[in-house]
Design an enzyme around this catalytic site. Structure first.
Site, short mmCIF file in Angstrom:
data_model
loop_
_atom_site.label_atom_id
_atom_site.label_comp_id
_atom_site.label_asym_id
_atom_site.label_seq_id
_atom_site.Cartn_x
_atom_site.Cartn_y
_atom_site.Cartn_z
N ASN A 63 19.95 -10.51 29.26
CA ASN A 63 18.71 -9.93 28.75
C ASN A 63 18.89 -8.46 28.36
O ASN A 63 19.04 -8.14 27.19
CB ASN A 63 17.60 -10.11 29.79
CG ASN A 63 16.22 -9.84 29.22
OD1 ASN A 63 16.09 -9.15 28.23
ND2 ASN A 63 15.20 -10.38 29.86
N ASP A 64 18.92 -7.60 29.36
CA ASP A 64 18.99 -6.16 29.05
C ASP A 64 20.23 -5.78 28.24
O ASP A 64 20.18 -4.86 27.43
CB ASP A 64 18.98 -5.35 30.35
CG ASP A 64 17.66 -5.50 31.09
OD1 ASP A 64 16.64 -5.73 30.41
OD2 ASP A 64 17.66 -5.39 32.32
N VAL A 65 21.33 -6.51 28.46
CA VAL A 65 22.59 -6.13 27.82
C VAL A 65 22.62 -6.45 26.33
O VAL A 65 23.57 -6.10 25.64
CB VAL A 65 23.80 -6.79 28.51
CG1 VAL A 65 23.89 -6.34 29.96
CG2 VAL A 65 23.74 -8.30 28.42
#
Lengths: 104, 467
Positions: free
Chosen positions: B392-394
């Site tokens: 997700n964040d990456v």
């Protein structure tokens, strides 16, 4: 004591070993960070030999109990560090290699 | 203390020679472990070194208490071997923390034996014993807390006002008592005990407020700590193997900690003295516009089967869903159809840098199909499909664009540059850090809702159905 490592000789060893550690790791790819941390975790399990000598020269019960705990923990560090590192590295293989039969 | 090789006791010479060999095997082992081709043999080299040193240490002149020593070695080895064999690959980081804590504890125990004995030592030796004991004890209790947190035994973060001040007072007290002990102004069991209690307490207090996401950096830092503690106690014990191995790990571990922190876009100071790892993103709202567009597995199957190149971006969510085996099965089907498949790994895709590679390797993915961020980022533009599964964040493009975002500046995988982006996701919630992901709202992104394992199974069916 068998040899004496003091003063400037100690500092030399310290400096050279520190550079060695830095250089050995410097070019490691990210994919090996976790196994390598685990591997270096295993290497400081060498504290086992120091703990053995400390326990081997303990006199009072207190010293023996602490020495026992030290040897126990050091052996755990070495054995555990070896097993988990070996298990992780065992799985790294190139696409040409055959998969391990019955792997879990 | 010089012993002659001729007619004298040969044991000291044998021990020194064995330690020299051990130091060589350790360094060669670590060197081999830093390349995937030779890594497997590296740990065997290092293991041989450990065995040699341990066996020859039994030859030390004047050793007694073997009735204590052998059970301690056997018990410690057996317990660690047993737990190490059984632990799941996803839980590896906390086991490393646990074993590392044991090493720190052992270094502290050596210091404790020396200090409780209270024999006169030179100022240098006493100082090294005290400093090694302090670092070892902090590494011990800190690692145990790290283990407890990652294992889910400790769920709270224990933050309170003035926490930094309390920590400062505790460490200052430990250093003060330690200085009195080292300089010979304080002796006796009471002072020694107070010293170790304070040091252990500091390790606990220092680690408790650190969030789960930052824990890998902390574990790596404690790994370096233990190395240093072992080196210092090595000087006290006049043991060259401990000095060299401990120092090598101390410096290698420090570098590794920096590399990890950099990969996570954090500084070490930031990790230790702020609480981002758990609370980050609370302030994140961001101006994300558009809507998430769902897609069916059968459509994704067609899209991938007729693609030239597919890049899979796995995240920890995939490992939690135990979907890596299914994902690899899917990729093998695609490869058979002539599709180029690659895995793009962000440094923090797993619980720690490199963890995801281990998890993929466990599923049988060859390491030459796995590329890290620097290698793969330019390739997304030529990819027909980027399959995001559990990450997700990456892959959140706001890290490149939105200066107000907590993850601004973090290196990300440029999955948004692929022609089509497929995101496998359970629901519509935000990521680990709570930050809304702009990637999900892009025009070329489609959401495939469902559990990672189930979604991968559907995709396999979809590709197989094409014959």
């Amino acid at each position: 004591m068998i040899v004496t490592i003091t003063g400037i000789v100690a500092l030399y060893i310290f400096m050279l070993a520190a550079f060695t550690g830095y250089e050995v790791i410097a070019k490691v790819p990210v994919i090996l960070h976790t196994p390598l941390m685990s591997g270096s975790n295993f290497v400081h399990g060498i504290v086992l030999v120091g703990a053995m000598v400390a326990l081997g020269n303990a006199h009072t019960t207190l010293e023996k109990v602490i020495g026992f705990i030290g040897v126990f923990m050091a052996a755990g560090n070495a054995a555990g560090g070896y097993v988990v590192t070996e298990r992780m590295l065992e799985m790294f293989k190139a696409s040409g290699a055959k998969p391990k039969p019955g792997g879990h | 203390m010089e012993s002659s090789m001729l007619g004298g006791d040969a044991r000291p010479w044998l021990i020194q020679a064995s330690y020299l060999l051990t130091a060589f095997l350790f360094i060669m082992g670590l060197k081999r472990m830093s390349s995937p081709v030779t890594a497997r043999s590296g740990i065997v080299w290092a293991g041989a070194g450990m065995l040699v040193a341990t066996l020859f240490t039994f030859l030390y002149p004047g050793m007694t208490n073997f009735g204590w020593m052998l059970p301690a070695i056997i018990l410690g080895t057996a317990l660690a071997w047993w737990t190490g064999r059984r632990v799941a690959m996803t839980d590896m980081p906390q086991m490393i923390a646990l074993y590392n804590g044991f090493g720190g504890g052992a270094a502290a125990a050596i210091a404790a034996v020396e200090l409780y004995r209270g024999e006169a030592m030179s100022l240098t030796m006493a100082t090294l014993a005290v400093v090694g004991g302090l670092i070892g004890a902090v590494s011990f209790s800190g690692s145990l807390i790290a283990f407890g947190k990652l294992q889910g035994l400790i769920r709270r973060s224990f933050r309170f006002g003035g926490q930094q001040l309390v920590n400062l007072v505790v460490i200052a007290a430990a250093v003060a008592v330690g200085a009195l002990l080292a300089s010979g102004h304080a002796t006796g069991a009471l002072h020694v005990s107070a010293f170790f209690v304070l040091a252990l307490l500091f390790g606990v207090l220092m680690t408790l407020p650190i969030g789960g996401a930052d824990m890998p950096v902390v574990i790596s830092l404690y790994n370096a700590f233990t190395g240093l503690a072992v080196a210092f106690e090595g000087f006290v014990m006049q043991n060259a193997a401990m000095i060299i191995a401990g120092t090598v790990v101390g410096s290698a571990g420090t570098l590794l900690t920096q590399l990890m922190a950099k990969a996570m876009n954090r500084s070490i100071g930031n990790v230790l003295f702020s609480g981002f790892g758990e609370t980050g993103g609370a302030a994140a709202g961001g101006a994300v516009t558009g809507s998430m567009k769902p897609i069916e597995a059968s459509d994704v199957g067609v899209m991938m089967a007729f693609a030239q190149k597919v890049i899979v971006v796995p995240g920890y969510g995939m490992a939690v869903a135990q979907a890596q085996h299914k994902v690899w099965e899917l990729c093998q089907l695609l490869i058979e159809r002539g599709v180029t498949v690659k895995f793009a790994i962000h440094p923090v895709a797993g619980r720690m840098p490199g963890h995801m590679n281990v998890l993929l390797a466990e599923a049988g993915v060859p390491y030459d199909l796995i590329a890290d961020l620097d290698e793969i980022n330019a390739e997304f533009e030529t990819a027909d499909v980027a399959l995001i599964i559990g990450a997700n964040d990456v892959v959140n493009p706001v890290a490149r664009t939105d200066k107000s975002s907590p993850i601004y500046g973090m290196p990300i995988l440029n999955a948004d540059k692929a022609k089509n982006v497929i995101v496998v996701k359970r629901g519509q919630g935000a990521g680990f850090s709570g930050i809304e992901n702009a990637l999900f709202y892009l025009d070329n992104t489609r959401m495939l809702y469902g559990d990672g394992q189930a979604a991968a199974a559907q995709l396999i069916q979809a590709v197989k159905a094409l014959g």
